[in-house]
Design a protein around this motif. Structure first.
Motif, mmCIF file in Angstrom:
data_model
loop_
_atom_site.group_PDB
_atom_site.id
_atom_site.type_symbol
_atom_site.label_atom_id
_atom_site.label_comp_id
_atom_site.label_asym_id
_atom_site.label_seq_id
_atom_site.Cartn_x
_atom_site.Cartn_y
_atom_site.Cartn_z
ATOM 1 N N HIS A 133 -1.048 -3.100 -4.306
ATOM 2 C CA HIS A 133 0.030 -3.793 -5.007
ATOM 3 C C HIS A 133 -0.471 -5.129 -5.562
ATOM 4 O O HIS A 133 -0.264 -5.443 -6.738
ATOM 5 N N LYS A 134 -1.155 -5.895 -4.738
ATOM 6 C CA LYS A 134 -1.679 -7.203 -5.163
ATOM 7 C C LYS A 134 -2.742 -7.053 -6.256
ATOM 8 O O LYS A 134 -2.740 -7.801 -7.241
ATOM 9 N N ALA A 135 -3.654 -6.094 -6.078
ATOM 10 C CA ALA A 135 -4.751 -5.922 -7.032
ATOM 11 C C ALA A 135 -4.234 -5.517 -8.408
ATOM 12 O O ALA A 135 -4.706 -6.030 -9.435
ATOM 13 N N PHE A 136 -3.266 -4.613 -8.437
ATOM 14 C CA PHE A 136 -2.720 -4.207 -9.742
ATOM 15 C C PHE A 136 -1.908 -5.333 -10.370
ATOM 16 O O PHE A 136 -1.929 -5.510 -11.586
ATOM 17 N N LYS A 137 -1.224 -6.105 -9.550
ATOM 18 C CA LYS A 137 -0.455 -7.241 -10.075
ATOM 19 C C LYS A 137 -1.396 -8.259 -10.738
ATOM 20 O O LYS A 137 -1.078 -8.806 -11.793
ATOM 21 N N LEU A 138 -2.558 -8.483 -10.127
ATOM 22 C CA LEU A 138 -3.543 -9.407 -10.691
ATOM 23 C C LEU A 138 -4.037 -8.968 -12.067
ATOM 24 O O LEU A 138 -4.400 -9.796 -12.896
ATOM 25 N N GLN A 139 -4.070 -7.662 -12.315
ATOM 26 C CA GLN A 139 -4.510 -7.207 -13.635
ATOM 27 C C GLN A 139 -3.331 -6.957 -14.571
ATOM 28 O O GLN A 139 -3.498 -6.404 -15.654
ATOM 29 N N LYS B 199 2.763 -1.974 -10.250
ATOM 30 C CA LYS B 199 2.680 -0.838 -9.328
ATOM 31 C C LYS B 199 3.450 -1.268 -8.077
ATOM 32 O O LYS B 199 2.924 -1.982 -7.228
ATOM 33 N N PRO B 200 4.705 -0.856 -7.962
ATOM 34 C CA PRO B 200 5.548 -1.343 -6.872
ATOM 35 C C PRO B 200 5.060 -0.917 -5.480
ATOM 36 O O PRO B 200 4.469 0.159 -5.322
ATOM 37 N N ILE B 201 5.328 -1.763 -4.528
ATOM 38 C CA ILE B 201 4.983 -1.468 -3.132
ATOM 39 C C ILE B 201 5.587 -0.137 -2.707
ATOM 40 O O ILE B 201 4.947 0.650 -2.000
ATOM 41 N N LYS B 202 6.799 0.143 -3.153
ATOM 42 C CA LYS B 202 7.482 1.386 -2.768
ATOM 43 C C LYS B 202 6.681 2.630 -3.165
ATOM 44 O O LYS B 202 6.725 3.641 -2.471
ATOM 45 N N LEU B 203 5.957 2.563 -4.275
ATOM 46 C CA LEU B 203 5.134 3.692 -4.697
ATOM 47 C C LEU B 203 4.056 3.981 -3.649
ATOM 48 O O LEU B 203 3.872 5.120 -3.217
ATOM 49 N N PHE B 204 3.359 2.934 -3.229
ATOM 50 C CA PHE B 204 2.295 3.107 -2.250
ATOM 51 C C PHE B 204 2.846 3.456 -0.869
ATOM 52 O O PHE B 204 2.213 4.212 -0.126
ATOM 53 N N GLU B 205 4.018 2.934 -0.535
ATOM 54 C CA GLU B 205 4.673 3.326 0.720
ATOM 55 C C GLU B 205 4.995 4.816 0.702
ATOM 56 O O GLU B 205 4.807 5.521 1.705
ATOM 57 N N LYS B 206 5.466 5.295 -0.441
ATOM 58 C CA LYS B 206 5.772 6.723 -0.599
ATOM 59 C C LYS B 206 4.510 7.557 -0.419
ATOM 60 O O LYS B 206 4.515 8.559 0.301
#
Length: 171
Positions: A17-23, A27-34
Motif C-alpha cells: 500500500h505504501k509503495a504504490f502510494k509513493l509512485q 492500491k487500497p489496503i482492503k485489496l491486499f487484505e482481501k
C-alpha cells in the motif's frame, strides 16, 4: 538483482500500500487484505517478489477464470500483476511468471490472463507476448463483456484483451 518469490505475508499488506502510494497509484489496503485472506483460505495464490525485506512486485493466481472467454473452464488465471516502477526492467516480472508457470504446469496444460490496452499496460503486454501468450481471438472485452464491433468504450483498466499460453505447444 537477487529476487526471491514467496507467498504473501501479512506485513506485505501495508508495505505494498505504501509503495504504490509513493509512485502515485491508489492500491487500497482492503485489496491486499482481501488477497491475504483469500490466500489463507486457499482461494487465491499470491506470488510476492522480494529482495531481502523489500517488496518488488506481485501477481495473484486464481484456479479458474472468473471473467472473459475462459470463464468457468477450470483454467488457472493470472490476476493483478504489478511490479513497482522503480524495479521494472530488472527481471522481477520474469521471476514472478517463472514461479507461476512452473507451479501451474504441474496440474494444467494452459494458463490465461487479461491485459489492459492503454499504454500503462505496455510493459506487461510485451512481457506476455515474449513469454508466448497469444490472444484468444474473442476480441476486446469491456467491463467483463465482449465489446461488439464499433461499440463505444473508454480506454481504462476495464478495456481488456485475453491471452493464453498452452504448455503443450512448442514455440
Amino acid at each position: 538483482m537477487e529476487i526471491q518469490i514467496r507467498d504473501m505475508m501479512e506485513s506485505d499488506i501495508l508495505d505494498f500500500h505504501k509503495a504504490f502510494k509513493l509512485q502515485g497509484w491508489d492500491k487500497p489496503i482492503k485489496l491486499f487484505e482481501k488477497y491475504y485472506k483469500e490466500q489463507k483460505n486457499g482461494v487465491r495464490k499470491v506470488f510476492i517478489a522480494v529482495k531481502g525485506e523489500q517488496v518488488l512486485g506481485y501477481a495473484t493466481l486464481l484456479p479458474n477464470a472468473q471473467h472473459g472467454p475462459f470463464a468457468n473452464q477450470h483454467i488457472p488465471t493470472v490476476c493483478d500483476f504489478n511490479v513497482l516502477e522503480k524495479y521494472q526492467k530488472n527481471g522481477v516480472g520474469t521471476a514472478i511468471f517463472n514461479a507461476i508457470e512452473d507451479g501451474v504446469k504441474k496440474y494444467s496444460n494452459k494458463i490465461c490472463l487479461g491485459v489492459g490496452l492503454h499504454a500503462g499496460y505496455g510493459p506487461a503486454q510485451r512481457l506476455y507476448i515474449k513469454r508466448g501468450y497469444i490472444p484468444d481471438g474473442s476480441g476486446v472485452w469491456y467491463n467483463n463483456e465482449r465489446l461488439e464491433p464499433y461499440a463505444a468504450c473508454t480506454n481504462n483498466d476495464d478495456l481488456v484483451l485475453y491471452l493464453s499460453k498452452d504448455f503443450t505447444r512448442k514455440a
